[in-house]
Design an enzyme around this catalytic site. Structure first.
Site, PDB file in Angstrom:
ATOM      1  CG  ASP A 113      12.136  41.335  31.170  1.00 23.24           C
ATOM      2  OD1 ASP A 113      11.705  41.769  30.082  1.00 23.24           O
ATOM      3  OD2 ASP A 113      12.787  42.036  31.952  1.00 23.24           O
ATOM      4  CG  HIS A 114       7.243  42.029  27.428  1.00 18.70           C
ATOM      5  ND1 HIS A 114       7.203  42.908  28.475  1.00 18.70           N
ATOM      6  CD2 HIS A 114       7.229  42.788  26.311  1.00 18.70           C
ATOM      7  CE1 HIS A 114       7.155  44.142  28.005  1.00 18.70           C
ATOM      8  NE2 HIS A 114       7.166  44.098  26.690  1.00 18.70           N
ATOM      9  CG  HIS A 123      11.291  45.626  30.166  1.00 15.39           C
ATOM     10  ND1 HIS A 123      10.920  44.351  30.472  1.00 15.39           N
ATOM     11  CD2 HIS A 123      10.167  46.362  30.269  1.00 15.39           C
ATOM     12  CE1 HIS A 123       9.621  44.315  30.752  1.00 15.39           C
ATOM     13  NE2 HIS A 123       9.139  45.537  30.631  1.00 15.39           N
TER      14      HIS A 123
END
Ligand code: BG6
Length: 507
Positions: free
Chosen positions: A194-195, A257
């Protein structure tokens, strides 16, 4: 050290290995992965023995692949254009293998190629796979890797796999994916990305809360009246209309996010900063989210999509006019949620989450709004309640933290006005924060899963999100609220706060 050992690893140099990217010709690879690898090389963070083997359907040789990757780095690397002598060394470690991911013969060719690269470079058989492909093909790839004997479950040599989002589209599919992955890999070998967790400012939430003594005593229902998390983007579909039609912003942004940001903001202090402890606390928090009564869904979750408007001075079409979007679509490009966390710390404190496309600007911010002083002795401020004390954590852009409080306006009267104390990354540290993918790829190379999502975490967040989708499906709406592109969303979102003195904070 055992390379699969969980937790923070002090020595930040990965062991020699080959990284294999599936979907190496794709957008993510060009914009993020290869530029991140180049930056890691530039900062001497890659191991002495390193090679990257890109694979995709397109026919290309190593030379053409290297040239294409150079163009990507020239366009997207943090420091551009790339340094010619550095590129020369780095590009020698890039290889390409064309193939059809559904064909078992491709995996034999991949195996032979890996052996050839190892033979030439002396790199031991440690392998990091990166699946930058749609989740529907994860099981097929993983199964073929196993059949071809390309996966070892041992510690040395090691195999690891990074999987990109979306990780499933509901609880059921996420469970199936987890099951399929775990038939081949052990959980410690799987790195679900999950960036947002790679963003410095998101990680700084841990430092802000747990490296300081002053905030945590206030971080609870006694002092906090509500918490707001906004992730706004001015962009529209940008060619992703058909993906978005299937996903909607609840899946695209909230399940992953925003929930990660929520977890780090609200979870209990972990016993230490290692992968297991941090992820245990995040899962506990997700389990504490109060389920929404199906009949009251619209009181807690507001969805909408944009109609034509102006964003950053430019006229833009509505969502239903975007290519790939159905003319009668009810897919949401805006969602706002009122959530409660049923635990001792947060009893009855509302958490408002909001994210949308085509908002006035790009900004992601967490605002902790504090309760008013118990007694007001400075007049009635013209009948208005004084602005609440607020701690704003700016995730991006202009990364930083501001504390807002009331101060006396200079002059003969006791007038109180809001002022703020500011911390900015740029001024305090004088350097740009690294790209999220640089940190995450490096951590996976090191076997450190702290900033990746564990299986039970994906399932806990999907469980919550899927209950919303199930109600939406049953509602069978023909239309949803609209907002003009370039605004902060529909009027309906304000109703989430009705009956309170809270209002959305538009950063
Ligand atoms: C992606 C979503 O995961 O995150 C996109 O699929 C979104 O729709 C993007 O635009 C936002 O990421 P960032 O880092 O630009 O905030």
């Amino acid at each position: 050290m055992n390379p699969l050992h969980e937790g923070l690893i002090q020595e930040r140099v990965p062991e020699p290995h080959v990284m294999v990217i599936f979907g190496a010709g794709g957008d993510l690879s060009k914009r993020k992965l290869i530029p991140a690898l180049y930056t890691l090389a530039r900062e001497r963070l890659l191991p002495g023995g390193f090679a990257m083997l890109g694979t995709a359907n397109r026919d290309m040789d190593d030379k053409a692949f290297r040239q294409e990757m150079k163009e990507s780095c020239d366009k997207f690397a943090r420091r551009r254009p790339v340094d010619a002598s550095l590129w020369k060394g780095f590009s020698n470690s890039l290889y390409y293998e064309q193939g059809n991911f559904g064909d078992p013969a491709f995996y034999q060719a991949l195996k032979a190629r890996l052996e050839a690269i190892r033979g030439k470079t002396g790199i031991p058989p440690n392998t990091l796979f990166y699946l930058s492909v749609p989740p529907s093909v994860f099981p097929m790839i993983v199964d073929n890797l196993r059949t071809a004997g390309l996966v070892t479950r041992g510690y040395s040599p090691w195999t690891r796999i990074i999987v990109e989002k979306p990780f499933g589209r509901d609880l059921e599919s996420a469970r199936t994916l987890n099951r399929e992955l775990k038939q081949v890999f052990r959980e410690m070998q799987i790195f679900r990305i999950d960036h947002y967790l790679g963003k410095e400012t998101v990680q700084n939430m841990l430092a802000l809360r747990f490296a300081n003594g002053i905030f945590e005593p206030l971080w609870n229902s006694r002092y906090v009246s509500n918490v707001q998390i906004t992730a706004a983007e001015p962009i529209g579909m940008e060619g992703r209309g058909s993906y978005f039609e299937e996903a909607g912003i609840l899946r695209d942004m909230v399940q992953n996010h925003l929930f990660q940001v929520l977890c780090l903001t609200a979870m209990e202090p972990p016993v230490n900063i290692e992968a297991g402890a941090v992820r245990d606390e995040k899962v506990k928090l997700l389990h504490a989210l109060r389920p929404i009564p199906p009949r009251e869904m619209d009181k807690y979750v507001v969805r909408a999509h944009y109609q034509m408007g102006r964003v950053l001075g430019e006229a833009v079409p509505g969502y239903r006019e975007e290519p790939g979007v159905a003319k009668n679509s009810i897919t949401e490009t805006f969602v706002a949620l009122k959530l409660y966390i049923d635990n001792w710390r947060w009893g009855n404190v509302p958490f408002f989450l909001r994210t949308a496309k085509r908002m006035p600007k790009k900004v992601t911010e967490i605002s902790i709004l504090f309760r008013q002083a118990p007694h007001s002795m400075f007049g009635n401020n013209g009948g208005r309640p004084p602005a609440p004390n607020m701690l704003s954590i700016r995730i991006q852009p202009d990364e930083g933290i501001s504390l807002h409080f009331g101060s006396k306006v200079p002059g003969p009267s006791m007038e109180i006005a809001p002022v703020s104390m500011e911390f900015r990354y740029g001024t305090s540290f004088g350097q740009e924060p690294p790209e999220a993918y640089e940190r995450l790829i490096l951590d996976a190379m090191l076997g450190d899963g702290t900033l990746f999502i564990r299986d039970d975490e994906t399932e806990a967040s999907w469980k919550f999100i899927s209950q919303i989708h199930e109600v939406w499906k049953k509602q069978r709406k023909k239309s949803i609220p609209l907002y003009h592109a370039g605004t902060w969303g529909p009027e309906e979102a304000n109703k989430l706060m009705s009956g309170t003195d809270m209002t959305w904070r538009n950063p």
